[in-house]
Design an enzyme around this catalytic site. Sequence first.
Site, short mmCIF file in Angstrom:
data_model
loop_
_atom_site.label_atom_id
_atom_site.label_comp_id
_atom_site.label_asym_id
_atom_site.label_seq_id
_atom_site.Cartn_x
_atom_site.Cartn_y
_atom_site.Cartn_z
N HIS A 123 47.22 118.98 90.09
CA HIS A 123 46.70 117.86 90.42
C HIS A 123 45.44 117.51 89.61
CE1 HIS A 123 44.38 114.97 93.00
NE2 HIS A 123 45.73 114.70 93.61
N ASP A 200 44.55 126.60 95.18
CA ASP A 200 44.29 125.27 95.57
C ASP A 200 45.66 125.07 96.75
OD1 ASP A 200 44.49 122.43 96.16
OD2 ASP A 200 44.85 121.82 94.13
N GLN A 203 48.38 121.49 99.47
CA GLN A 203 49.77 121.09 99.66
C GLN A 203 50.45 122.30 100.58
OE1 GLN A 203 50.97 118.03 99.63
NE2 GLN A 203 49.63 117.19 98.41
N LYS A 226 45.05 116.21 104.95
CA LYS A 226 46.54 116.39 104.69
C LYS A 226 47.14 117.66 105.79
CE LYS A 226 45.98 116.21 99.76
NZ LYS A 226 46.27 114.81 99.23
N CYS A 364 48.50 111.60 90.68
CA CYS A 364 47.36 112.45 90.14
C CYS A 364 47.83 113.60 89.32
CB CYS A 364 46.60 112.74 91.23
SG CYS A 364 45.72 111.49 91.96
N1 PLP Z 1 45.09 119.36 94.83
C1 PLP Z 1 46.42 118.93 95.43
C2 PLP Z 1 47.60 119.80 95.13
C3 PLP Z 1 46.56 117.68 95.93
O1 PLP Z 1 47.82 117.37 96.29
C4 PLP Z 1 45.53 117.02 96.35
C5 PLP Z 1 45.57 115.66 96.72
O2 PLP Z 1 46.45 115.13 96.75
C6 PLP Z 1 44.14 117.41 95.75
C7 PLP Z 1 44.21 118.85 95.24
C8 PLP Z 1 42.84 116.70 96.22
O3 PLP Z 1 42.74 116.42 97.41
P1 PLP Z 1 41.62 115.59 97.88
O4 PLP Z 1 41.79 114.31 97.46
O5 PLP Z 1 41.71 115.50 99.62
O6 PLP Z 1 40.24 116.08 97.72
#
Ligand code: PLP
Length: 406
Positions: A123, A200, A203, A226, A364
């Site tokens: 992401h 990270d 998900q 999430k 993203c």
């Molecule tokens: N990392 C992953 C794999 C994500 O799917 C997301 C959000 O979709 C993020 C990071 C960023 O999350 P946030 O926008 O809640 O900070």
Amino acid sequence: MSFDIDKIRADFPILQQTVYGKPLVYLDNGATTQKPNIVIDRISDFYRTTNANVHRGVHFLSDKSTQEYESSRDFVAQFLNASSSKEIIFTKGATDSINLIADAFTQSILKKGDQIIVSALEHHANLVPWQIACQKTGAELKIIPINEKGELIQSEFENLLSDKVKIFSIAHVSNSLGTINPVKEMIAKAHQFNIPVLLDASQSVQHIEVDVQDLDCEFLAFSGHKIYAPTGIGALYGKTEWLEKLPPYQSGGDMIDQVSYISSTYAEIPLKFEAGTNNYVGAIALAEALKYVQNIGLKNIANYESELLNYATQKLNEIEALKIIGTADKKASALSFIIDKIHNYDLGMILDKMGIAVRTGHHCTQPLMNKLGINGTVRASFAIYNTKEEVDKLTNALLKAQQMFS
Ligand code: PLP
């Protein structure tokens, strides 16, 4: 608790509504999840009965508020199986958590000639902060490539490992393709070169069991919204020895020990990384959401959602012009696809009119979409309250959309 889907659905008031006269089918859980009553009530009850700033007052409410905030930290630690609550920092979310580590490494560790490893699946939140870290320090970003199924090529990862690498930051589960990366094995390989690893888990924490001691990652980031909690709250896990040696990210109130007009000393961890008035109500609601998930049980959730994903994969594969993007052997929650000659955005708009909420576009992950040679996908992403009937509705709606375009 056993997995009672009717009861779970009844916990989420938003799901009871219709959109355009059709029952809502919410399949955009990768973007954000809906909130159960227990979390919504916790927030309003807290404001009605307890609210006061934490770590500041001597009065009754301030003390109660602080206790609830700190016991929420204890719960997050327990949920991730951290060895101490000191290892949990409340942040705004995964993006904030990753930026904290990228900034701390930029300030204190990275220098010209160093390397950072990320993967081709990341992401933007786990890519752009490292690009900025490289621009500021002269370090170099290395990318683990993927195979045609959307899995990371392990031999290429092994080739990237060296003493030059100062951090390896990787998604546990890909938000675009649903690939579950074999992170435990990858972390062990990185450790052979003393490379710290940031996971990270944006998900993954809501879909599969995550145990930081078992995985042995140095850092882990996730977002509350999430995992059935509100927006604006998330957590960063960090091993004590790392959090102790990294410099603060932001500064101001709450993160200090002694302050003079000239200089300051900082609080012990975790407060060293929590400058200013934090989202303590969000943290308390996050713990409530995690308790909700823990009561259902992550094993039950993983089994239920995996069956749902398999069912959806099978149903969507029956649509001739449809191509699933990301066919990794191990997947969670996300099902990305394209349909011949129909733009993902148009598909999303048509599904919306049938009451079905999906995500369209690059999710993203622009570099990943470029690599795959597509401008985006439609993504259905599942959560604990989705059902096979909803998958059938999605399948029928896609067939109708196809007819409209033919
Ligand atoms: N990392 C992953 C794999 C994500 O799917 C997301 C959000 O979709 C993020 C990071 C960023 O999350 P946030 O926008 O809640 O900070």
